[in-house]
Write an enzyme that holds these catalytic residues in place. Structure first.
Site, PDB file in Angstrom:
ATOM      1  N   TRP A 105       0.516  -1.523   0.105  1.00  0.00           N
ATOM      2  CA  TRP A 105      -0.142   0.420  -0.212  1.00  0.00           C
ATOM      3  C   TRP A 105       0.823   1.447   0.267  1.00  0.00           C
ATOM      4  O   TRP A 105       1.018   2.173  -0.507  1.00  0.00           O
ATOM      5  CB  TRP A 105      -1.007  -0.071   1.245  1.00  0.00           C
ATOM      6  CG  TRP A 105      -1.967  -0.801   1.291  1.00  0.00           C
ATOM      7  CD1 TRP A 105      -2.155  -2.262   1.982  1.00  0.00           C
ATOM      8  CD2 TRP A 105      -2.580  -1.307  -0.152  1.00  0.00           C
ATOM      9  NE1 TRP A 105      -3.454  -2.783   1.398  1.00  0.00           N
ATOM     10  CE2 TRP A 105      -3.588  -2.795   0.328  1.00  0.00           C
ATOM     11  CE3 TRP A 105      -3.515  -0.308  -1.488  1.00  0.00           C
ATOM     12  CZ2 TRP A 105      -5.407  -2.632  -0.363  1.00  0.00           C
ATOM     13  CZ3 TRP A 105      -3.589  -1.043  -2.151  1.00  0.00           C
ATOM     14  CH2 TRP A 105      -4.495  -2.135  -1.715  1.00  0.00           C
ATOM     15  N   ASP A 175      -1.593   7.214   6.223  1.00  0.00           N
ATOM     16  CA  ASP A 175      -3.102   6.092   5.478  1.00  0.00           C
ATOM     17  C   ASP A 175      -2.177   5.134   6.634  1.00  0.00           C
ATOM     18  O   ASP A 175      -2.017   4.387   7.506  1.00  0.00           O
ATOM     19  CB  ASP A 175      -2.570   5.116   4.708  1.00  0.00           C
ATOM     20  CG  ASP A 175      -3.271   3.769   4.708  1.00  0.00           C
ATOM     21  OD1 ASP A 175      -4.224   3.850   5.081  1.00  0.00           O
ATOM     22  OD2 ASP A 175      -2.755   3.399   3.243  1.00  0.00           O
ATOM     23  N   LYS A 199     -12.670  -1.159   7.353  1.00  0.00           N
ATOM     24  CA  LYS A 199     -11.983  -2.467   8.265  1.00  0.00           C
ATOM     25  C   LYS A 199     -12.775  -2.239   9.850  1.00  0.00           C
ATOM     26  O   LYS A 199     -12.931  -2.796  10.462  1.00  0.00           O
ATOM     27  CB  LYS A 199     -10.183  -2.218   8.248  1.00  0.00           C
ATOM     28  CG  LYS A 199     -10.139  -2.703   7.326  1.00  0.00           C
ATOM     29  CD  LYS A 199      -9.053  -2.123   6.457  1.00  0.00           C
ATOM     30  CE  LYS A 199      -8.470  -2.139   5.253  1.00  0.00           C
ATOM     31  NZ  LYS A 199      -8.788  -2.791   4.220  1.00  0.00           N
TER      32      LYS A 199
HETATM   33  C1  LIG Z   1      -3.402   0.350   4.248  1.00  0.00           C
HETATM   34  C2  LIG Z   1      -4.259   0.392   3.143  1.00  0.00           C
HETATM   35  N1  LIG Z   1      -4.365   1.252   2.422  1.00  0.00           N
HETATM   36  C3  LIG Z   1      -5.101   1.583   1.057  1.00  0.00           C
HETATM   37  C4  LIG Z   1      -6.346   0.280   1.205  1.00  0.00           C
HETATM   38  C5  LIG Z   1      -6.538   1.236  -0.378  1.00  0.00           C
HETATM   39  O1  LIG Z   1      -7.875   1.333   0.357  1.00  0.00           O
HETATM   40  P1  LIG Z   1      -9.221   1.416  -0.653  1.00  0.00           P
HETATM   41  O2  LIG Z   1      -9.925   0.036  -1.015  1.00  0.00           O
HETATM   42  O3  LIG Z   1     -10.077   1.948  -0.287  1.00  0.00           O
HETATM   43  O4  LIG Z   1      -8.937   2.403  -1.974  1.00  0.00           O
HETATM   44  C6  LIG Z   1      -5.826  -0.583   1.996  1.00  0.00           C
HETATM   45  C7  LIG Z   1      -7.108  -1.462   1.221  1.00  0.00           C
HETATM   46  O5  LIG Z   1      -6.833  -2.716   2.171  1.00  0.00           O
HETATM   47  C8  LIG Z   1      -4.801  -0.810   3.192  1.00  0.00           C
HETATM   48  O6  LIG Z   1      -5.666  -1.722   3.501  1.00  0.00           O
END
Ligand SMILES: Cc1ncc(COP(=O)(O)O)c(C=O)c1O
Length: 365
Positions: A105, A175, A199
């Site tokens: 991520w 994030d 989550k």
């Molecule tokens: C730490 C983290 N960042 C970003 C994301 C991506 O999120 P989204 O699917 O809401 O764009 C996730 C998805 O699981 C995540 O766990």
């Protein structure tokens, strides 16, 4: 269907919500608070809805102890849209930002930011398959960086920052999608925090942004209007139609969390749940947790047997017992038990009981 009861869902997201909240939402589904309609059908411009969103924000502020000089924004587009909105709004003077890579991520966030400015990887644990969080100090960051970006909890590899890095003055952007509300954190140490709701907060469709007010208002004039934090901040997250129903469910989760002792009590429960699992894994002969002990996630417990076929058998047999979604992320395999706020301790006990039986039946010679 296979199950006539609710099962323990270890999904990394969307994931379990507190049963009490689901029941309340069900009870209010057709007629919310005497309004004669569902929140799904309600104008976001109505007084009733304004109270819902105001209360949700007030409770989130209380739970996280968000200082008054921070704005809370209820947005759409997932954490993924924040990978773009952050650089669009925060790259200003030097147009430089430093990213710390602790998983895919973070890599995705850095890659997207690279479209907008001079992005440098300040530190990374990729060479060790993201099994630890790099130790960081001011010297790791460029003094003129417009911001520094970290991923507080890495959902895929199962690692978490156990302290907030010192950036030496550059706003810290984080994030916190898979950790928000799971433990106490000093919000004042951050310039901006973002988190997808799916989550620890609500169904998918809502992204929460907590941003220090002095960082708002610097999006380029030609930026698409939705991508400007200032537009959302100046319109109480109602410049356009917000994800109204999801915000309502989030508000109910916040009320539930307040009633069950707030973030301090939740952190204690989370430490107990994750601690039990790691202790069992560390003491077993069959399973191994690859992440450095001090950096292990409280939310996503990653483990392997070292034998891919056995991992697959584990996931399938666990599912048949009502312990679902224990497979690791499709990019790394193995197992991952996501034990977010709403996973009851009984779910962790049931998992450990299964692991013990599986170990006994599959012990290697
Ligand atoms: C730490 C983290 N960042 C970003 C994301 C991506 O999120 P989204 O699917 O809401 O764009 C996730 C998805 O699981 C995540 O766990």
């Amino acid at each position: 269907m296979e199950f006539d009861r609710r099962i323990y869902n270890f999904s990394a997201g969307p994931s379990m919500l507190p049963q009490e909240v689901l029941e309340k939402v069900r009870n209010e589904l057709l007629n919310y608070g005497g309004s004669g309609m569902s929140v799904m059908e309600m104008s976001h411009r109505s007084g009733t809805y304004q109270r819902i969103i105001d209360e949700a924000e007030a409770n989130l502020r209380e739970l996280l102890e968000i200082p008054d000089d921070y704005k809370v924004l209820f947005l759409q587009g997932g954490a993924t849209l924040q990978f773009s909105m952050v650089p669009i709004n925060l790259l200003r003077a030097s147009r430089k930002a430093d990213y710390v890579l602790t998983g895919s991520w973070a890599e995705k966030a850095a890659q997207e930011a690279g479209k907008f400015g001079d992005i440098r990887v300040a530190a990374s644990s990729k060479e060790a398959k993201f099994s630890y969080v790099p130790k960081l100090s001011r010297a790791d960051f460029r003094p003129d960086a417009d911001y520094v970006h970290i991923t507080m909890n890495n959902t895929i590899y199962g690692l978490r920052y156990n302290c907030v890095p010192d950036t030496g003055g550059a706003p810290l952007v984080c994030d916190w999608s898979s950790g928000i509300l799971s433990e106490r954190v000093d919000i004042g140490k951050f310039g901006l925090i973002y988190a997808g709701a799916q989550k620890n907060i609500a169904p998918a469709g809502l992204t929460i942004v907590i941003v220090r007010a002095d960082l708002i208002g610097f999006a380029p004039k030609d930026a698409p209007i939705y991508l400007d934090y200032g537009i959302h901040a100046n319109n109480g997250s109602m410049y356009n139609t917000p994800p109204a129903f999801t915000i309502y469910v989030a508000g109910e989760v916040f009320k539930h969390l307040k009633a069950s002792g707030g973030v301090t009590a939740q952190e204690r429960r989370n430490r107990e749940k994750a601690g039990k699992l790691y202790d069992y894994i560390d003491g077993s002969r069959l399973y191994r947790a690859p992440v450095a002990k001090e950096d292990r996630s409280l939310m996503n417990v990653v483990f392997v047997t070292g034998d891919e076929a056995l991992d697959k058998k584990f996931v399938a047999e666990a599912r048949a017992e009502g312990l679902a979604e224990l497979n690791g992320h499709r990019s790394i395999g193995g197992m991952r038990a996501s034990v977010y706020n709403a996973m009851p301790p009984e779910g962790v006990d049931a998992l450990i009981d299964f692991m013990r039986r599986f170990e006994r039946d599959n012990a290697r010679a």
